[in-house]
Design an enzyme around this catalytic site. Structure first.
Site, mmCIF file in Angstrom:
data_model
loop_
_atom_site.group_PDB
_atom_site.id
_atom_site.type_symbol
_atom_site.label_atom_id
_atom_site.label_comp_id
_atom_site.label_asym_id
_atom_site.label_seq_id
_atom_site.Cartn_x
_atom_site.Cartn_y
_atom_site.Cartn_z
ATOM 1 N N GLY A 184 -14.622 -4.896 -4.351
ATOM 2 C CA GLY A 184 -14.899 -3.562 -3.812
ATOM 3 C C GLY A 184 -14.703 -2.459 -4.829
ATOM 4 N N GLY A 224 -4.618 4.211 -12.424
ATOM 5 C CA GLY A 224 -5.358 4.358 -11.172
ATOM 6 C C GLY A 224 -4.825 5.425 -10.234
ATOM 7 N N SER A 230 0.827 -1.216 0.000
ATOM 8 C CA SER A 230 0.000 0.000 0.000
ATOM 9 C C SER A 230 0.862 1.267 0.000
ATOM 10 C CB SER A 230 -0.907 0.008 1.234
ATOM 11 O OG SER A 230 -1.572 1.250 1.318
ATOM 12 N N ASP A 274 -13.712 5.902 -2.460
ATOM 13 C CA ASP A 274 -13.308 5.350 -3.766
ATOM 14 C C ASP A 274 -14.210 5.881 -4.873
ATOM 15 O OD1 ASP A 274 -11.174 3.778 -2.920
ATOM 16 O OD2 ASP A 274 -12.412 2.008 -2.585
ATOM 17 N N LYS A 300 -13.475 -4.435 2.972
ATOM 18 C CA LYS A 300 -14.319 -3.267 2.703
ATOM 19 C C LYS A 300 -15.821 -3.517 2.892
ATOM 20 C CE LYS A 300 -11.334 -0.751 -0.459
ATOM 21 N NZ LYS A 300 -11.066 -0.300 -1.820
HETATM 22 P P1 NAP Z 1 -11.379 -7.460 -4.217
HETATM 23 O O1 NAP Z 1 -12.603 -6.960 -3.548
HETATM 24 O O2 NAP Z 1 -10.588 -8.533 -3.552
HETATM 25 O O3 NAP Z 1 -11.800 -7.946 -5.709
HETATM 26 C C1 NAP Z 1 -10.851 -8.455 -6.594
HETATM 27 C C2 NAP Z 1 -11.522 -8.914 -7.890
HETATM 28 O O4 NAP Z 1 -10.487 -9.332 -8.769
HETATM 29 C C3 NAP Z 1 -12.466 -10.089 -7.722
HETATM 30 O O5 NAP Z 1 -13.532 -9.938 -8.617
HETATM 31 C C4 NAP Z 1 -11.599 -11.298 -8.103
HETATM 32 O O6 NAP Z 1 -12.300 -12.349 -8.719
HETATM 33 C C5 NAP Z 1 -10.695 -10.700 -9.166
HETATM 34 N N1 NAP Z 1 -9.410 -11.403 -9.196
HETATM 35 C C6 NAP Z 1 -8.479 -11.443 -8.202
HETATM 36 N N2 NAP Z 1 -7.418 -12.186 -8.588
HETATM 37 C C7 NAP Z 1 -7.695 -12.636 -9.840
HETATM 38 C C8 NAP Z 1 -7.004 -13.454 -10.776
HETATM 39 N N3 NAP Z 1 -5.807 -13.980 -10.482
HETATM 40 N N4 NAP Z 1 -7.583 -13.720 -11.967
HETATM 41 C C9 NAP Z 1 -8.806 -13.197 -12.268
HETATM 42 N N5 NAP Z 1 -9.514 -12.421 -11.426
HETATM 43 C C10 NAP Z 1 -8.971 -12.143 -10.232
HETATM 44 O O7 NAP Z 1 -10.349 -6.264 -4.469
HETATM 45 P P2 NAP Z 1 -10.667 -4.702 -4.720
HETATM 46 O O8 NAP Z 1 -10.760 -3.976 -3.430
HETATM 47 O O9 NAP Z 1 -11.813 -4.620 -5.677
HETATM 48 O O10 NAP Z 1 -9.296 -4.227 -5.410
HETATM 49 C C11 NAP Z 1 -8.974 -4.702 -6.694
HETATM 50 C C12 NAP Z 1 -7.798 -3.900 -7.293
HETATM 51 O O11 NAP Z 1 -8.137 -2.536 -7.343
HETATM 52 C C13 NAP Z 1 -6.507 -3.978 -6.486
HETATM 53 O O12 NAP Z 1 -5.450 -4.094 -7.416
HETATM 54 C C14 NAP Z 1 -6.449 -2.662 -5.758
HETATM 55 O O13 NAP Z 1 -5.135 -2.264 -5.470
HETATM 56 C C15 NAP Z 1 -7.089 -1.754 -6.802
HETATM 57 N N6 NAP Z 1 -7.703 -0.544 -6.207
HETATM 58 C C16 NAP Z 1 -7.241 0.667 -6.638
HETATM 59 C C17 NAP Z 1 -7.785 1.817 -6.114
HETATM 60 C C18 NAP Z 1 -7.279 3.170 -6.567
HETATM 61 O O14 NAP Z 1 -7.530 4.145 -5.863
HETATM 62 N N7 NAP Z 1 -6.625 3.274 -7.694
HETATM 63 C C19 NAP Z 1 -8.817 1.759 -5.147
HETATM 64 C C20 NAP Z 1 -9.281 0.499 -4.771
HETATM 65 C C21 NAP Z 1 -8.710 -0.652 -5.299
HETATM 66 P P3 NAP Z 1 -13.072 -13.501 -7.866
HETATM 67 O O15 NAP Z 1 -14.418 -12.937 -7.556
HETATM 68 O O16 NAP Z 1 -13.097 -14.654 -8.783
HETATM 69 O O17 NAP Z 1 -12.243 -13.745 -6.629
#
Ligand code: NAP
Length: 291
Positions: free
Chosen positions: A137, A256, A23, A110, A74
């Site tokens: 999330g 992002g 992070s 977000d 989250k």
């Molecule tokens: P999350 O709630 O854990 O969701 C992750 C999603 O990605 C799920 O739908 C998961 O699929 C999928 N996934 C994970 N690993 C995968 C893989 N190897 N192959 C295919 N699909 C996969 O996480 P999140 O909070 O949404 O965060 C996701 C990303 O967004 C992270 O990289 C985070 O750093 C980034 N993010 C960026 C910001 C920003 O401000 N720029 C803000 C928030 C998050 P399943 O449902 O099949 O598990």
């Protein structure tokens, strides 16, 4: 840079997640506190799911001012909040908590980060199809913003676990009365046409994030075009494999980092009542990520 001395008046802010070591929020927020000469400190806490409740009790006992919540808490955190903002309630996820004398208030900044990022494209998205990779999330904030502010036509949620995409589809259909959401599996070849017909493609999965920079959610699609916008919520690296490919085929690309800084600035404001020096923070994080 001069950092304020830590003393009995220092207000503690944290970020709670698992894993937490990649992070950039501690770097961003501590620079922001120092630039505004605020006596605050921001600390990362690695908390696995089974310890979340105890961690919250500990934070209340220590009277910490607030914290961010990240993967994977989250959604689960909501049950520990006294109340949540209207936005966080609709999205179904909290990323920022304020502690007001022992009462925890949940917010979702977000969505603010997403709306600031997509603001310049407002006129491009109305009435268009959109593909969102992922159903976690970050996908929730994107989908909420697209429905609420952009009047898009159809949203396709593409996810490794189809059931989660279906749950999210049904959730937003009920919560925001938006019926034009479809769920698809992360499998070729049905996807190729849907992607080609979409004005905006958003990656909200961690595929392509450091250190796995050779991954991409669309390894099987090589046909972006100049009429498309491709937004990857990942900011490390600044240009993921997905964005490199999209750019080489003429699409407009967005990483992002703006979303990250905007959501962080909104959280900063909620805890301190002050504005973050966003431009300076953006520059500093850009140079950090280019190292
Ligand atoms: P999350 O709630 O854990 O969701 C992750 C999603 O990605 C799920 O739908 C998961 O699929 C999928 N996934 C994970 N690993 C995968 C893989 N190897 N192959 C295919 N699909 C996969 O996480 P999140 O909070 O949404 O965060 C996701 C990303 O967004 C992270 O990289 C985070 O750093 C980034 N993010 C960026 C910001 C920003 O401000 N720029 C803000 C928030 C998050 P399943 O449902 O099949 O598990």
């Amino acid at each position: 840079m001069d950092f304020p001395e830590i003393d009995h008046n220092t207000k503690l802010i944290g970020v709670v997640g698992h894993p937490i070591k990649h992070s950039l929020s501690p770097l961003m927020q501590n620079i922001a506190f120092a630039l505004r000469k605020l006596n605050y400190i921001y600390v990362p806490f690695d908390v696995p799911s089974n310890n979340l409740e105890d961690a919250i009790k500990g934070m209340l006992a220590l009277r910490i001012r607030g914290f961010n919540i990240t993967i994977p808490h989250k959604e689960k955190i909501i049950q520990f909040m006294e109340d949540v903002s209207e936005e966080a309630g609709v999205i179904g996820a909290v990323n920022t908590v304020i502690n007001e004398n022992g009462y925890l208030h949940g917010h979702n900044t977000d969505a603010f980060g997403v709306s600031k990022t997509l603001e310049p494209f407002k006129n491009d998205l109305a009435g268009e199809d959109v593909c969102v990779f992922g159903a976690g999330g970050a996908a929730r904030s994107i989908i909420y913003t697209l429905i609420r502010f952009h009047k898009v036509k159809t949203i396709y949620i593409i996810n490794r676990t189809l059931q989660k995409a279906e749950l999210l589809r049904d959730y937003f259909a009920a919560k925001m009365h938006f019926a034009s959401i479809k769920s698809l599996e992360l499998m070729p070849p049905d996807l190729v046409k849907t992607l080609a017909n979409s004005k905006l493609i958003v990656n909200t999965t961690p595929l392509g994030m450091y250190p796995n920079i050779d991954d991409s959610p669309t390894d099987f699609v090589e046909s972006f075009h100049s009429n498309q916008i491709v937004f990857d919520v990942i900011y490390n690296p600044l240009k993921t494999k997905l964005l490199s490919l999209a750019e080489s085929q003429g699409a407009t690309i967005i990483n992002g980092l703006k979303m990250f800084v905007e959501q962080g600035a909104k959280s900063f404001e909620l805890w301190t009542g002050k504005e973050m020096n966003k431009e300076e923070i953006y520059e500093r994080l850009t140079s950090e990520l280019k190292k």
